[in-house]
Design a protein around this motif. Structure first.
Motif, short mmCIF file in Angstrom:
data_model
loop_
_atom_site.label_atom_id
_atom_site.label_comp_id
_atom_site.label_asym_id
_atom_site.label_seq_id
_atom_site.Cartn_x
_atom_site.Cartn_y
_atom_site.Cartn_z
N VAL A 168 0.84 -1.20 0.00
CA VAL A 168 0.00 0.00 0.00
C VAL A 168 0.88 1.25 0.00
O VAL A 168 0.65 2.19 -0.76
N LEU A 169 1.90 1.23 0.84
CA LEU A 169 2.81 2.38 0.92
C LEU A 169 3.48 2.62 -0.44
O LEU A 169 3.57 3.75 -0.91
N MET A 172 1.10 4.12 -2.78
CA MET A 172 0.88 5.52 -2.46
C MET A 172 1.99 6.39 -3.04
O MET A 172 1.74 7.47 -3.55
N PHE A 173 3.22 5.88 -2.95
CA PHE A 173 4.34 6.62 -3.52
C PHE A 173 4.18 6.73 -5.03
O PHE A 173 4.37 7.78 -5.62
N TYR A 178 -2.44 11.20 -7.68
CA TYR A 178 -3.86 10.95 -7.91
C TYR A 178 -4.62 11.07 -6.59
O TYR A 178 -4.06 10.85 -5.52
N PRO A 179 -5.91 11.39 -6.68
CA PRO A 179 -6.70 11.40 -5.44
C PRO A 179 -6.93 9.97 -4.97
O PRO A 179 -7.51 9.16 -5.68
N LEU A 180 -6.45 9.68 -3.79
CA LEU A 180 -6.42 8.27 -3.36
C LEU A 180 -7.39 7.95 -2.22
O LEU A 180 -7.40 6.83 -1.75
N GLU A 181 -8.19 8.95 -1.80
CA GLU A 181 -8.99 8.70 -0.58
C GLU A 181 -9.86 7.46 -0.73
O GLU A 181 -9.89 6.58 0.12
N MET A 184 -7.91 4.33 -0.91
CA MET A 184 -7.41 3.90 0.40
C MET A 184 -8.48 3.14 1.17
O MET A 184 -8.20 2.17 1.86
N PHE A 187 -8.39 -0.21 -0.21
CA PHE A 187 -7.21 -0.94 0.27
C PHE A 187 -7.44 -1.45 1.69
O PHE A 187 -7.05 -2.56 2.04
N THR A 188 -8.06 -0.61 2.49
CA THR A 188 -8.30 -1.00 3.88
C THR A 188 -9.22 -2.21 3.94
O THR A 188 -8.98 -3.14 4.70
N GLY A 211 -5.92 13.78 8.81
CA GLY A 211 -6.17 14.83 7.85
C GLY A 211 -7.34 14.50 6.95
O GLY A 211 -8.36 13.98 7.42
N THR A 213 -7.69 12.26 4.54
CA THR A 213 -7.99 10.83 4.46
C THR A 213 -8.82 10.43 5.67
O THR A 213 -9.81 9.72 5.57
N ALA A 215 -10.64 12.31 7.49
CA ALA A 215 -11.99 12.87 7.43
C ALA A 215 -12.89 12.00 6.56
O ALA A 215 -14.03 11.71 6.91
N TYR A 217 -12.46 8.84 5.99
CA TYR A 217 -12.68 7.62 6.77
C TYR A 217 -13.75 7.82 7.82
O TYR A 217 -14.65 7.03 7.96
N SER C 246 -9.61 17.60 12.36
CA SER C 246 -8.65 17.40 11.28
C SER C 246 -8.01 18.71 10.84
O SER C 246 -6.97 18.70 10.19
N MET C 365 3.08 12.37 1.93
CA MET C 365 1.90 11.62 1.53
C MET C 365 0.92 11.52 2.68
O MET C 365 0.97 10.58 3.46
N HIS C 367 -1.92 10.56 2.90
CA HIS C 367 -2.71 9.32 2.93
C HIS C 367 -2.04 8.23 3.75
O HIS C 367 -2.69 7.33 4.24
N MET C 370 -3.10 6.53 7.06
CA MET C 370 -3.97 5.37 7.20
C MET C 370 -3.22 4.19 7.82
O MET C 370 -3.81 3.32 8.43
#
Lengths: 254, 269, 415
Positions: A168-169, A172-173, A178-181, A184, A187-188, A211, A213, A215, A217, C246, C365, C367, C370
């Motif tokens: 996953v990390l 993400m890199f 891209y918007p990944l929310e 993610m 992925f979870t 942050g 993400t 929010a 979640y 947040s 990052m 994200h 998570m």
């Protein structure tokens, strides 16, 4: 389902489960004793639960299955349905593992920190027990050889606890532009350990750290629908491997 | 009582059973014979539902055995190598089996337990038992629920002569009650006195299924062992005599032993 | 010169012996104000008055006895003070009107000096106490509570614009947009106030130089405290507690310079201090406890000094988006420090890198958060302790203190 009784009897005789209970009890007692802040203890406990519960569940179940091979063979020649037999084995295992978990972690948590985060820790611990037992049954039903079976389950545990998060990390890199929310969130859901962790953490207010993400979640899992989704996905994680295990087991030759 | 139709079972590349068909009826005492790896145990396990055939059907008293497991109430099984939970005692095994099956049985048949004098050893854990004692336990369990079918896989293999004799008497007695007895063995003389019919399997194929009398008559031999040996060496002849043949040619004795050895290597799955 | 003028103003009421006008329930406060002469005192007895738009154009003391209630019934504002030397004391002011165009307030002070607003209860106000272009005013011991709705429909508790030499002391402000709001306010002191449950900032000031903030408690506000575009700020012994969310900060410093932040406590904030474009700030002897990030320093900050602070139980001690650090960290206590002190001088022999690997991954990052508390991240942190070279930042505290610094041991600021 009288068989469960004999499965339980067999498990209790092995003393492994008693050791597991004692270990969990020791850890949680130590954490609650040394840490005055209960929510911090829950966090530390979460870290341990997320490693130990899947590991013990998957390994214990696999070993139990192979050790019960003789018992299973004996039962198969009796007027007992295969599905009932496997379900009895499964129930026996998860009952004893859950009991160990509830005594070892549940009691201290209910005594010292019976709030939302404590309860959600217990829920996800129990669900992780189910999930990893169920996966172990599937692996053991497929794999004939004991050593190979234990090896595969250990690898699976390693994958879910560590390798998956590395992947996953890495993703993400790679896709940081891209918007990944939403991704993610997906992925979870694809890793029960991550799902269990996020489920507990959202109850613990750690989400404010996450942050945007977080929010997303919080918005998702905070709603009743999201909660049901999380629980639903975890239950799927338990049911699907068990279903597959039953399917393999029903067609298996002894 | 048991109708087997065209069952086939393959383990990997090995065909353990190849379109085997047979009907077994009450009062028969059938010996399943054939070289190691010829499919005897597989056939038995198919009857018990422990091995699922790839094709073909098995009916027990008219109903398909795959639909329900209830037909096993009428079966007693004595495995070739009995395997039991290591840390249970003999008494616990019996108690458990009685507990699990008691709904289906009115009368327990404890005759063998008494005959073997097994109660003396009831407190011993299973893992400490000798092969012979385990066989005795298996035998007792097979007869305990007074089933109408008895399936005995190599029943006398590791029993001492006394115990062997006890078991044979018991089998004979049950046979005379009109039960169906299915046995496998490669020590023919052991089976001779109780057998009514012979099923001969080789390479997963049923070579013949004939009553002892018919066999003796066909081979002009008085002793069963000799009759079978004669069949084995003159397989073609027997089949030409119409003994349930299917055109298969048994290997010569030399070939035979080679196939057996190879089979022994591969059959341990 | 200036001070002597203040003293003169202070004594002015005593020189003018005005008469006292009493107002009881059923009478009109407006009428009393209309009939009053300069330096008169109006005493309002306990009662319920439906009045609004009370404009005061002459020096007056208007004193309530046992909190008479003035209810504006959501029409307009109550006191509009355009004269100097006015005191409003002991009232319960409620239900101030709301409009989008005018900032109606329970007490509004316009272009004047020497006004005292003290000991009032202000309830359901759009703005509580509003000071504009005034100087030498006191706002003390008021209890201001609002019912917050959306940010644009809610006013500030204590609002000051373009003022000088104010004293804001011992007020309790709750349920407004910003608890205390300063814009272009200089030479002022904000002491012992309690600001909580405000939907934006507990304390918010911009372009307000040379102000001193002491002993305030800012707790549970939407986004904590924001301090922007200001020089010479002194913040002492304040409590920044549980500003959690947040987008919340204990203290947001944006373009602040030449300031002192000492002996404050930052507990349970998402970010204890967030610094952006700030320079020459001394951050000393503060407690950072159980924050998400104790301090986030953006790369645009330079020449700030962090010294003698305690960092305990924070998820991350320091985070930065920069690769070079122009700020100095020394002699802080870090509970995550696992070094040793062979010569027993109380200072660790090897430096401490307060920016963890995971913290710097998160900066790039977000994200990645998570994965917080996952086995992988825990392992990563373990690995870092064994191989400190994994830590990417050259930010280092070369003299980490071995034991937490007790605040008693440090010189206390004396008023």
């Amino acid at each position: 389902m009288k068989i469960i009784r004999y499965v339980l009897y067999d498990i209790l005789r092995s003393r492994m489960i008693i050791g597991y209970t004692a270990f969990l009890l020791l850890v949680s007692a130590a954490l609650f004793a040394t840490e005055t802040n209960a929510s911090k203890s829950i966090l530390n406990l979460l870290n341990i639960v997320l490693i130990v519960v899947p590991l013990v569940s998957i390994v214990f179940t696999t070993i139990h299955y192979y050790n019960s091979y003789q018992f299973i063979e004996l039962m198969l020649a009796q007027p007992i349905e295969r599905m009932k037999l496997l379900l009895s084995e499964f129930l026996g295992v998860i009952l004893s593992l859950s009991a160990a978990f509830l005594i070892g972690i549940g009691l201290p948590v209910l005594l010292f920190s019976a709030d939302g985060s404590g309860i959600s820790l217990l829920i996800s611990g129990i669900l992780l027990t189910f999930i990893f037992s169920s996966i172990a049954f599937w692996v053991a039903a497929i794999t004939q050889d004991k050593a190979k079976g234990i090896g595969v389950t250990l690898l699976l545990w390693f994958y879910f606890s560590l390798i998956y998060d590395f992947i996953v990390l890495f993703l993400m890199f790679t896709f940081s532009d891209y918007p990944l929310e939403k991704a993610m969130l997906g992925f979870t859901a694809l890793n029960p350990i991550d799902l269990g962790r996020v489920f507990v953490m959202l109850q613990m207010d750690v989400s404010a750290l996450m942050g945007y993400t977080g929010a997303v979640y919080k918005q998702f899992f905070g709603s009743a629908l999201g909660m049901f989704f999380a629980l639903g996905v975890m239950i799927m994680w338990a049911v699907v491997p068990l279903f597959l295990a039953i399917r393999v087991f029903k067609k298996k030759d002894f | 009582m048991i109708e087997i139709k065209n069952i086939t079972k393959q383990f990997g590349k090995l065909k353990a059973l190849d379109t085997v068909s047979a009907n077994f009826t009450e009062g028969q005492a059938i010996s399943l014979i054939g070289p190691n790896g010829s499919g005897k145990t597989t056939l038995i396990k198919c009857l018990l539902g422990m091995v699922i055939p790839d094709a073909g059907t098995i009916h027990f008293k008219g109903s398909d055995v795959t639909t329900s497991c209830d037909y096993r109430r009428d079966m007693g099984y004595m495995p070739q190598i009995g395997r039991y939970p290591d840390n249970m005692r003999i008494s616990q095994i019996f108690d458990m089996m009685i507990d699990l099956r008691k709904n289906y049985t009115t009368q327990l048949d404890e005759e063998l337990i008494n005959a073997f004098d097994l109660r003396k050893q009831f407190d011993k854990p299973m893992r400490t038992l000798s092969g012979g004692t385990i066989q005795k336990v298996s035998a007792c369990l097979a007869f305990l629920f007074d089933p109408s079918v008895l399936i005995l896989d190599e029943p006398t293999a590791s029993l001492d002569p006394v115990a062997s004799e006890v078991l044979k008497n018991k089998v004979l007695k049950e046979k005379n009650k009109g039960k169906l007895i299915l046995m496998t063995s490669h020590i023919l003389s052991d089976l001779e006195e109780m057998t009514t019919d012979i099923v001969y399997l080789q390479d997963g194929k049923l070579q013949f299924f004939k009553s002892v009398e018919a066999l003796k008559a066909a081979t002009n031999e008085q002793r069963l062992a000799k009759a079978i040996a004669s069949v084995m060496s003159k397989g073609i002849q027997v089949q030409m005599n119409g003994m349930n043949g299917n055109g298969h040619t048994p290997p010569s004795p030399k070939e035979f032993s080679r196939t057996v050895n190879r089979r022994e290597m591969t059959i341990k799955i | 010169m200036k001070n002597s003028i203040i003293v003169l103003y202070l004594f002015l009421p005593f020189f003018a012996f005005g008469k006292t006008i009493k107002v009881v329930a059923g009478n009109s406060i407006r009428q009393a104000i209309a009939t009053a002469q300069a330096y008169d005192t109006i005493e309002v007895k306990n009662g319920y008055f439906y009045e609004n738009q009370l404009v005061i154009n002459i020096p007056l003391s208007i004193i309530g006895e046992n909190f008479p209630i003035i209810d504006a019934q959501y029409q307009n504002e109550i006191f509009t003070i355009k004269a100097h030397d006015v005191t409003i004391k002991g009232f319960h002011l409620m239900n101030i009107g709301k409009t989008a165009t005018i900032d109606w307030a329970a007490v509004k002070i316009l272009e004047t000096r020497n006004v005292r607003v003290e000991g009032n209860h202000i309830e359901n106000a759009y703005f509580g106490i509003y000071l504009s272009a005034s100087h030498n005013c006191w706002v003390e011991n008021n209890f201001v509570t609002g019912k917050p709705s959306e940010e644009q429909n809610t006013g500030n508790g204590i609002h000051a614009w373009k003022c000088d030499s104010l004293l804001i002391k011992n007020n309790f402000v709750k349920g407004h947009r910003d608890g205390i709001y300063f814009e272009f306010v200089t030479q002022s002191s904000i002491e012992r106030n309690f600001s909580t449950g405000n939907i934006r900032y507990g304390l918010h000031f911009m372009f307000s130089h040379n102000d001193t903030y002491t002993d305030n408690t800012i707790r549970d506000n939407g986004a904590g405290v924001a301090v922007m575009y200001t020089r010479h700020v002194t913040m002492l012994r304040n409590h920044f507690d549980h500003n959690w969310g947040s987008a919340a900060y204990g203290l947001l410093l944006k373009d602040i310079s030449d300031s002192q932040i000492e002996n404050n406590t930052f507990n349970n904030n998402t970010v204890g201090i967030f610094m952006e474009g700030s320079s020459r700030i001394v951050i000393q002897n503060n407690q950072f406890h159980e924050n998400g990030w104790a301090v986030r320093v953006q790369a645009s900050c330079d020449n700030n000094v962090f010294s003698g602070n305690n960092f305990t139980s924070n998820t991350f001690d320091i985070a930065t988006n920069g690769s070079t650090m122009l700020n100095k960290f020394e002699k802080n206590y870090w509970d995550k420090y696992e070094g040793y002190d062979l010569n027993r001088d109380g200072i660790g022999d090897i430096g401490y890198h307060p920016v963890s690997l995971f913290a710097s991954i998160i900066e790039q990052m977000p994200h990645g958060m998570m994965l917080l508390h996952s086995f992988m991240v825990n392992l990563m942190e373990r690995a870092e302790k064994i191989f400190p070279s994994l830590t990417p930042e050259d930010l280092i505290d070369n003299q980490p203190v071995m034991k937490p610094i007790s605040q008693k041991d440090t010189p206390q600021y004396v008023n």
